[in-house]
Design an enzyme around this catalytic site. Structure first.
Site, PDB file in Angstrom:
ATOM      1  N   ASP A  33       0.827  -1.210   0.000  1.00  0.00           N
ATOM      2  CA  ASP A  33       0.000   0.000   0.000  1.00  0.00           C
ATOM      3  C   ASP A  33       0.862   1.261   0.000  1.00  0.00           C
ATOM      4  O   ASP A  33       1.979   1.258   0.520  1.00  0.00           O
ATOM      5  CB  ASP A  33      -0.922  -0.017   1.235  1.00  0.00           C
ATOM      6  CG  ASP A  33      -2.109   0.926   1.083  1.00  0.00           C
ATOM      7  OD1 ASP A  33      -2.350   1.422  -0.042  1.00  0.00           O
ATOM      8  OD2 ASP A  33      -2.793   1.175   2.093  1.00  0.00           O
ATOM      9  N   ASN A  56     -10.962  -2.576  -5.489  1.00  0.00           N
ATOM     10  CA  ASN A  56     -10.158  -1.673  -6.324  1.00  0.00           C
ATOM     11  C   ASN A  56     -10.795  -1.381  -7.690  1.00  0.00           C
ATOM     12  O   ASN A  56     -10.428  -0.416  -8.353  1.00  0.00           O
ATOM     13  CB  ASN A  56      -8.726  -2.208  -6.507  1.00  0.00           C
ATOM     14  CG  ASN A  56      -7.877  -2.116  -5.252  1.00  0.00           C
ATOM     15  OD1 ASN A  56      -7.037  -2.984  -4.995  1.00  0.00           O
ATOM     16  ND2 ASN A  56      -8.067  -1.074  -4.450  1.00  0.00           N
TER      17      ASN A  56
HETATM   18  C1  IPE Z   1      -5.509  -2.790  -0.318  1.00  0.00           C
HETATM   19  O1  IPE Z   1      -5.102  -1.492  -0.541  1.00  0.00           O
HETATM   20  C2  IPE Z   1      -5.535  -3.554  -1.602  1.00  0.00           C
HETATM   21  C3  IPE Z   1      -4.239  -3.803  -2.230  1.00  0.00           C
HETATM   22  C4  IPE Z   1      -3.075  -3.498  -1.738  1.00  0.00           C
HETATM   23  C5  IPE Z   1      -4.310  -4.464  -3.501  1.00  0.00           C
HETATM   24  P1  IPE Z   1      -6.155  -0.302  -0.680  1.00  0.00           P
HETATM   25  O2  IPE Z   1      -5.370   0.949  -0.790  1.00  0.00           O
HETATM   26  O3  IPE Z   1      -7.111  -0.592  -1.768  1.00  0.00           O
HETATM   27  O4  IPE Z   1      -6.889  -0.379   0.729  1.00  0.00           O
HETATM   28  P2  IPE Z   1      -7.918   0.626   1.440  1.00  0.00           P
HETATM   29  O5  IPE Z   1      -9.109   0.726   0.568  1.00  0.00           O
HETATM   30  O6  IPE Z   1      -7.236   1.937   1.609  1.00  0.00           O
HETATM   31  O7  IPE Z   1      -8.207  -0.008   2.758  1.00  0.00           O
HETATM   32  C1  IPE Z   2      -1.528   0.154  -3.378  1.00  0.00           C
HETATM   33  O1  IPE Z   2      -1.291   1.529  -3.420  1.00  0.00           O
HETATM   34  C2  IPE Z   2      -1.747  -0.433  -4.749  1.00  0.00           C
HETATM   35  C3  IPE Z   2      -3.102  -0.919  -4.993  1.00  0.00           C
HETATM   36  C4  IPE Z   2      -4.104  -0.874  -4.163  1.00  0.00           C
HETATM   37  C5  IPE Z   2      -3.332  -1.516  -6.296  1.00  0.00           C
HETATM   38  P1  IPE Z   2      -2.484   2.565  -3.463  1.00  0.00           P
HETATM   39  O2  IPE Z   2      -2.799   2.862  -4.877  1.00  0.00           O
HETATM   40  O3  IPE Z   2      -3.607   2.110  -2.620  1.00  0.00           O
HETATM   41  O4  IPE Z   2      -1.803   3.848  -2.801  1.00  0.00           O
HETATM   42  P2  IPE Z   2      -2.486   4.891  -1.824  1.00  0.00           P
HETATM   43  O5  IPE Z   2      -3.043   4.134  -0.669  1.00  0.00           O
HETATM   44  O6  IPE Z   2      -3.536   5.611  -2.610  1.00  0.00           O
HETATM   45  O7  IPE Z   2      -1.360   5.778  -1.415  1.00  0.00           O
HETATM   46 MG    MG Z   3      -4.084   2.348  -0.679  1.00  0.00          MG
END
Ligand code: IPE
Ligand code: IPE
Ligand code: MG
Length: 246
Positions: A26, A74
């Site tokens: 994340d 996602n």
């Molecule tokens: C969790 O990350 C899913 C993945 C890393 C693929 P998100 O960034 O989507 O999680 P939330 O929604 O902030 O909890």
């Molecule tokens: C994790 O990084 C990757 C996926 C969930 C695919 P994020 O895209 O959630 O990054 P933040 O949380 O917005 O910084």
């Molecule tokens: Mg995230």
């Protein structure tokens, strides 16, 4: 940097390496936004972290590494970001396949991949097939995955089999992770302290490790720090400390 890495490595005991590490990768978006570039650059820069952790885990003797790459939630992101992530997935599998082969790593996936774009399904299917007989670490990509989906899917399969009474072990055997031991250690980057619908059932007794490091910055040394933290813990599984030590 190299000396620091070697120093950290000496703090890891080879007798207590987590068999299965799961990672919620994340912070890609925030990493990009911090530098004033588009979120998708964060995702592109995440590949180096994936390489570091895969290589580091394999070297430590970790048997299973599960990476949460795309959750069922996602899909609700802006279309261009979802499209960008899918393109990145296809390209990464193509580019990394030789490295997986060289390192004897077996690729597999969990999640409903039938909802992924056709080219992503094809690339993934090819890579899984080509690495199927590799005997080193198993790299599990969680794609279009969620813990609730996995559990509902397991229950539906049990219903189809005519089961009228369900034991926990029945659920274990019908989850997408069948054959894979439960994670010993969960790492989540970017400072968020939540599970986000990841391996809900399988993480009943997983040790949780949270770090502020944003995923694109995560390297082998960060993996080592997580494993060092893991090795300092006492896993009691409901027993007393005295029982565990005996
Ligand atoms: C969790 O990350 C899913 C993945 C890393 C693929 P998100 O960034 O989507 O999680 P939330 O929604 O902030 O909890
Ligand atoms: C994790 O990084 C990757 C996926 C969930 C695919 P994020 O895209 O959630 O990054 P933040 O949380 O917005 O910084
Ligand atoms: Mg995230």
């Amino acid at each position: 940097m190299k000396i620091e890495l070697e120093q950290l490595r000496t703090q890891i005991s080879d007798n207590n390496i987590p068999e299965h590490i799961a990672v919620i990768m994340d912070g890609n978006g925030r990493w990009a936004q911090k530098q004033g570039v588009k979120r998708i650059f964060g995702h592109q820069n995440a590949i180096e972290a994936v390489r570091s952790v895969t290589e580091g885990s394999a070297e430590l003797g970790v048997k299973y590494l599960t990476l949460y790459a795309f959750s069922t939630e996602n899909w609700d992101r802006p279309k261009y970001e979802v499209d960008g992530l899918m393109t990145l997935l296809v390209n990464t599998i193509k580019d990394e396949l030789p490295t997986l082969q060289k390192n004897n790593i077996r690729l597999t996936s969990i999640g409903d991949i039938t909802a992924l774009p056709a080219n992503a399904q094809r690339r993934l299917g090819e890579a899984i097939e080509l690495t199927r007989t590799n005997t080193g670490m198993t790299l599990v990509l969680a794609l279009n995955y969620s813990g609730k989906w996995d559990l509902a899917n397991a229950m539906n399969n049990l219903i189809k089999k005519g089961k009228s009474y369900i034991e926990p072990s029945d659920i274990d055997e019908h989850l997408s992770t069948v054959g894979i031991p439960n994670p010993d250690l969960l790492i989540r980057t970017s400072g968020e302290m939540r599970i986000s619908n990841f391996l809900l059932w399988q993480m009943a007794y997983t040790e949780l490790y949270f770090t502020e490091v944003l995923w694109p910055d995560f390297r082998m040394k960060d993996l080592y720090e997580a494993v060092i933290s893991y090795q300092k813990r006492e896993r009691r599984f409901g027993k007393t400390s005295d029982q565990v030590k005996a």
